[in-house]
Design a protein around this motif. Structure first.
Motif, mmCIF file in Angstrom:
data_model
loop_
_atom_site.group_PDB
_atom_site.id
_atom_site.type_symbol
_atom_site.label_atom_id
_atom_site.label_comp_id
_atom_site.label_asym_id
_atom_site.label_seq_id
_atom_site.Cartn_x
_atom_site.Cartn_y
_atom_site.Cartn_z
ATOM 1 N N GLY C 249 7.536 -29.821 -36.728
ATOM 2 C CA GLY C 249 7.362 -30.220 -37.905
ATOM 3 C C GLY C 249 8.802 -31.127 -37.811
ATOM 4 O O GLY C 249 7.731 -32.468 -37.797
ATOM 5 N N PHE C 250 9.401 -31.332 -36.937
ATOM 6 C CA PHE C 250 10.519 -32.653 -37.042
ATOM 7 C C PHE C 250 9.661 -33.007 -35.677
ATOM 8 O O PHE C 250 9.079 -34.533 -35.947
ATOM 9 C CB PHE C 250 11.156 -31.910 -35.726
ATOM 10 C CG PHE C 250 12.830 -32.605 -35.554
ATOM 11 C CD1 PHE C 250 12.862 -33.919 -35.814
ATOM 12 C CD2 PHE C 250 12.902 -33.128 -34.182
ATOM 13 C CE1 PHE C 250 13.686 -35.327 -35.853
ATOM 14 C CE2 PHE C 250 13.045 -33.599 -33.767
ATOM 15 C CZ PHE C 250 14.128 -34.821 -34.158
ATOM 16 N N LEU C 252 6.429 -34.045 -35.179
ATOM 17 C CA LEU C 252 5.269 -34.466 -36.300
ATOM 18 C C LEU C 252 5.923 -35.604 -36.961
ATOM 19 O O LEU C 252 5.267 -36.148 -37.233
ATOM 20 C CB LEU C 252 4.917 -33.694 -37.158
ATOM 21 C CG LEU C 252 3.779 -34.325 -37.781
ATOM 22 C CD1 LEU C 252 1.967 -34.185 -37.143
ATOM 23 C CD2 LEU C 252 3.296 -33.003 -39.333
ATOM 24 N N GLY C 253 7.097 -35.276 -37.666
ATOM 25 C CA GLY C 253 8.157 -36.672 -38.299
ATOM 26 C C GLY C 253 8.015 -37.537 -37.138
ATOM 27 O O GLY C 253 7.336 -38.514 -37.807
ATOM 28 N N VAL C 254 8.416 -37.469 -36.133
ATOM 29 C CA VAL C 254 9.115 -38.900 -35.693
ATOM 30 C C VAL C 254 7.656 -39.066 -34.472
ATOM 31 O O VAL C 254 7.901 -40.679 -34.158
ATOM 32 C CB VAL C 254 9.903 -38.063 -34.393
ATOM 33 C CG1 VAL C 254 9.361 -38.902 -33.008
ATOM 34 C CG2 VAL C 254 10.709 -37.483 -34.682
ATOM 35 N N LEU C 256 5.079 -39.394 -36.457
ATOM 36 C CA LEU C 256 4.505 -40.373 -37.698
ATOM 37 C C LEU C 256 5.443 -41.589 -38.059
ATOM 38 O O LEU C 256 4.580 -42.426 -38.369
ATOM 39 C CB LEU C 256 4.846 -39.713 -38.708
ATOM 40 C CG LEU C 256 3.221 -38.116 -39.148
ATOM 41 C CD1 LEU C 256 3.090 -37.726 -39.922
ATOM 42 C CD2 LEU C 256 1.369 -38.655 -38.722
#
Lengths: 269, 185, 427
Positions: C249-250, C252-254, C256
């Motif tokens: 999840g983390f 994916l944030g980076v 995105l």
């Protein structure tokens, strides 16, 4: 089996490449045009960078330059009259602007090609009916459509601006084969130095209602700004949407990082 | 999402704070996903060029009394009919109480231009194009339009009289921009 | 699954119990990316890229389906329909730019994923099949990306199609008929555009199918890890969920954030100006370059300038370009070292970093015009590329003396923590 075969295949490629290395001349063919070619000059516009906005007065002046000068030869196929409402025109102004153009249509009685007054839903009409007509009128050169021109050229707006103000007399030491031929014009910003377009702008050519300067540089700058808009009318909206999304993602990523650290807090890894 | 597996270790306030962060991260992701869905749904709405075609000008000078033409507005058929005095009289004679969708002819036309009946050529039942606008087409039991798909009959004011259609043929927004020019939309 | 301690799916609610009996889909998810999949506890951030590639594929498929609602695959109107998307369709500019840059992001994460595999020996037994399926995915991606780039029908689209299909004409005798068959004509036109669109729409779903196989094959031995030592017992692993769902999840944030920065702030950075000029079969752009993710392969193609043996240079180039990817299929057998991770392979590690530099060099050569010094650099770069996989790697794996390895993943983790704490104490 794989390794010995692979070894042979690899050797084959390497020998072929070694032969290529030793047979390729290490010097490039000299290209005289390179020496005379100039890099585009930078033009700063309000739509640049990470905090852009449209300078509507400038875009309106740019559109006037397009209409009074460029549109004689260049089309603007992807822009509709309704789009110019974004430049700060009212609905009525858009309508009357559209009406000042004649767009192709069909005579309802005979079916013959005809023209009618433009409507906001119409696009800017092209100056020539087709490519053959455009070439015939321009010494066999094709004036490109300008809708996307600032995205469709290396150097973008800088290139366009430089080209518009860059016409000059050929330098004395210019080799003969680079001299502009008949109907060509020397411009060091153009890839092959010789451009079929004559210098389009002259000082004072267009009179702006707001009394803005109308020397060649000012007009070139205005029309460049306008053509940045035509190439990407959503540019300003795009960047500001980007900021909103980025803000969201920074918070999202911060939260997921904290969640990640929490979950792993008791696990060495 | 579940974080219980790893967080059983502490029993203090820390646990609740940690759970809160996990829940916040997941909810925040949900908000983002929901927001991204908006443009993906909105892209299916009419685009700017389609919306720009929302008005059409029609020249009606060539339509004789008793004749009708078919034209189009927003890619839908539009019937423009020049009613005869007899057709107007017949429409006015019908008692409103007999109508499924009560409306007078005057309500369906512009003042002073009662002979110009402009309606969408879209049957209000399931969207077929009714017959009756062109010369020689059947005009149904009530002398207006007849939809052959499921047998809806419209009268001379294009009001539904018989058959499955629930309402009258729709009168689009329009105005006379000249004596013989109508702008629809 | 080969982990006796893996948790079993136990539905609690009656509805989930009912579903589990009829269609055990939640059980499948639970065992694939849920708590039922034990994963080595020591994965570093390089293990994020598989999930990110999956996310990129999903983004491409979703934005692609939306774009196909507005795009018209006809040589007469394709370019116009793209401009229609950019100007008139609600949020069309966003969706198109996201798709365009999504392709680049997809390749970025897949390249990192591949180099992760190369560094940590993820291609070795017992994960050969995972690697082979990965190479298949990579090939399908390249085909899909190429055909997608043709669709806007700009100058680069057209000339890209011309050049790539021209590869086939290098094949003796049957080459030209194959090229004409592929294009459905003698130059790229309507027929080619339509079939490219059809395949560009189809292949991503094929990729998705192979991705399922790729994950399936991965779950049989389980994930590899930075030490390259196989999992021995329960304390070596953590359940995928919540540990790696949180970490991904983390990640994916980076991912995105980079994706969004590219899409909104500089969407044309990785594109070419020429593709905003409508296709013109009568005039070639001055400098034809493929998209950045093809640059290294394009450099290999152009490096062969000598008619060696009875094969002419053009055919050498085409063969070499395909071989440069095809050799990846043989990698698990070219490298015979039993040690997986470069952490314990001092010699291979050096050559790995030379390969990374070499691929960057080839990329740069592929971008630049065919002039010196780029030509000779591309020839040297291509020679090293083949030497690395076909000559150096087999030899290194024989002569190398690996470093001493820990006995288990847990031991490595504990040693690292002891090490970092003492290192930070001295620092």
């Amino acid at each position: 089996m794989v390794r010995p075969l692979g070894f042979l295949v690899g050797l084959g490629f390497i020998v072929a490449l070694l032969c290529a290395i030793f047979t390729t001349p290490l010097t490039n063919e000299p290209q005289a045009a390179h020496a005379f070619h100039k890099h585009p000059r930078h033009i700063a516009l309000s739509s640049d960078g990470l905090f852009p906005h449209w300078d509507k007065a400038k875009l309106q002046r740019g559109m006037q330059v397009y209409k009074e000068v460029c549109s004689a030869c260049h089309s603007l196929n992807y822009v509709a009259f309704r789009d110019i409402a974004e430049l700060g025109y009212t609905e009525g102004q858009v309508k009357s602007f559209a009406k000042s153009f004649q767009v192709p249509s069909i005579n309802p009685d005979t079916g013959e090609p005809a023209t009618r007054d433009g409507l906001p839903s119409d696009r800017f009409p092209a100056p020539y009916a087709n490519e053959v007509a455009a070439r015939a009128a321009n010494n066999n050169a094709l004036p490109p459509d300008l809708s996307l021109i600032t995205k469709a050229r290396e150097g973008g707006k800088d290139y366009l601006y430089s080209l518009l103000i860059g016409f000059e007399n050929p330098p004395k030491n210019l080799p003969k084969e680079l001299q502009p031929g008949t109907g060509l014009h020397y411009n060091p910003y153009f890839p092959n130095l010789n451009l079929a377009m004559a210098p389009p702008l002259a000082d004072g050519q267009v009179t702006f209602a707001d009394g803005s300067p109308n020397d060649v540089k000012a007009m070139a700058s205005d029309v460049t700004a306008f053509l940045v808009w035509t190439a990407e009318p959503k540019l300003v909206k795009r960047v500001w949407t980007g900021w909103a999304v980025l803000l969201y993602l920074l918070i999202f990523t911060g939260l997921t990082y904290m969640a990640y650290r929490n979950i792993w807090a008791n696990k060495e890894h | 999402m579940a974080s219980e597996t790893s967080l059983n270790a502490g029993i203090d306030d820390g646990v609740r704070r940690r759970d809160f962060i996990n829940i916040a991260a997941v909810s925040f992701a949900g908000i983002g996903a929901a927001t991204v869905v908006l443009p993906l749904v909105n892209q299916m709405n009419p685009s700017a060029d389609v919306l720009a075609l929302s008005s059409t000008e029609i020249d009606i000078s060539a339509i004789q009394s008793g004749q009708a033409i078919k034209t189009s507005w927003r890619k839908q058929p539009v019937f423009v009919r020049n009613l005869t005095p007899a057709e107007i009289a017949e429409a006015d004679k019908v008692p409103l109480g007999d109508l499924r969708d009560p409306q007078t002819l005057a309500e369906r036309t512009k003042e002073g231009k009662e002979n110009w009946l402009i309606t969408l050529g879209v049957c209000t039942h399931l969207g077929c194009v009714p017959l009756g606008a062109a010369e020689g087409e059947p005009r149904g039991d009530f002398g207006g339009y007849f939809c052959p798909c499921h047998g809806s009959h419209y009268d001379t004011a294009a009001r539904i009289r018989k058959g499955p259609a629930p309402t009258n043929l729709v009168v689009p927004p329009y105005e006379f921009t000249g004596d013989t020019v109508v702008t629809i939309g | 699954m080969s982990f006796p301690w893996a948790k079993n799916y136990e539905p609690q609610q009656p509805l989930m119990k009912w579903l589990d009996e009829k269609l055990p889909l939640p059980r499948l998810v639970y065992n694939a990316v849920g708590a039922g999949y034990p994963v080595p506890r020591n994965l570093n951030y390089f293990w994020n890229f598989g999930v990110l590639a999956g996310a990129a594929l999903a983004i491409q498929i979703i934005t692609g389906i939306v774009l196909a609602m507005h795009y018209a695959a006809n040589a007469g109107v394709a370019f116009d329909s793209v401009e229609h998307i950019m100007r008139d369709v609600n949020a069309g500019w966003f969706i198109r730019y996201a798709h365009m840059n999504g392709a680049s992001m997809f390749f970025i994460v897949v390249y990192l994923h591949i180099f992760r595999g190369l560094y940590y020996g993820s291609y070795k037994a017992p994960r050969e099949m995972v690697w082979l399926l990965g190479v298949v995915i990579f090939l399908l991606m390249m085909a899909t990306a190429f055909m997608g780039y043709v669709l806007p029908w700009g100058q680069m689209s057209f000339w890209g199609a011309q050049v790539i299909t021209g590869f086939f004409s290098a094949i003796p005798v049957v080459g030209e008929p194959i090229r004409v068959w592929l294009l459905g004509g003698f130059a790229p036109d309507n027929a080619a555009l339509n079939r490219f669109f059809s395949l560009h729409y189809l292949l991503p779903f094929v990729i998705a199918g192979v991705v399922v196989l790729h994950i399936w094959a991965l779950h049989i031995p389980g994930s590899s890890n930075p030490t390259g030592i196989e999992v021995k017992d329960e304390q070596d692993t953590v359940p995928f969920h919540p540990y790696y769902t949180a970490k991904d999840g983390f990640g994916l944030g980076v991912f995105l954030i980079l994706f969004v920065a590219l899409t909104f702030f500089s969407p044309n950075l990785l594109g070419h100006a020429d593709n905003y000029i409508p296709a013109n079969p009568l005039s070639t752009p001055a400098h034809i370059v493929p998209e950045w993710y093809f640059w290294p392969f394009y450099a290999i193609l152009r490096a062969f300038t000598f008619n060696f043996l009875w094969i002419d240079a053009k055919l050498w180039g085409v063969i070499a370009m395909f071989a440069s990817i095809a050799l990846l299929f043989f990698l698990p057998w070219l490298d015979s070292s039993p040690v997986k991770s470069s952490k314990y392979r001092p010699l291979y590690r050096i050559f790995f970093w030379v390969l990374v530099a070499d691929v960057f060099l080839l990329g740069l050569c592929g971008k630049m015009p065919a002039e010196q010094p780029w030509v000779i650099l591309s020839q040297i770069g291509a020679a090293y590329y083949f030497a690395h996989f076909l000559i150096i790697l087999p030899i290194v794996s024989r002569i190398e003396r690996p470093l001493p390895m820990p006995n288990s993943i847990t031991e490595a983790v504990l040693a690292k923590h002891a090490g970092t704490s003492s290192a930070s104490a001295t620092a």
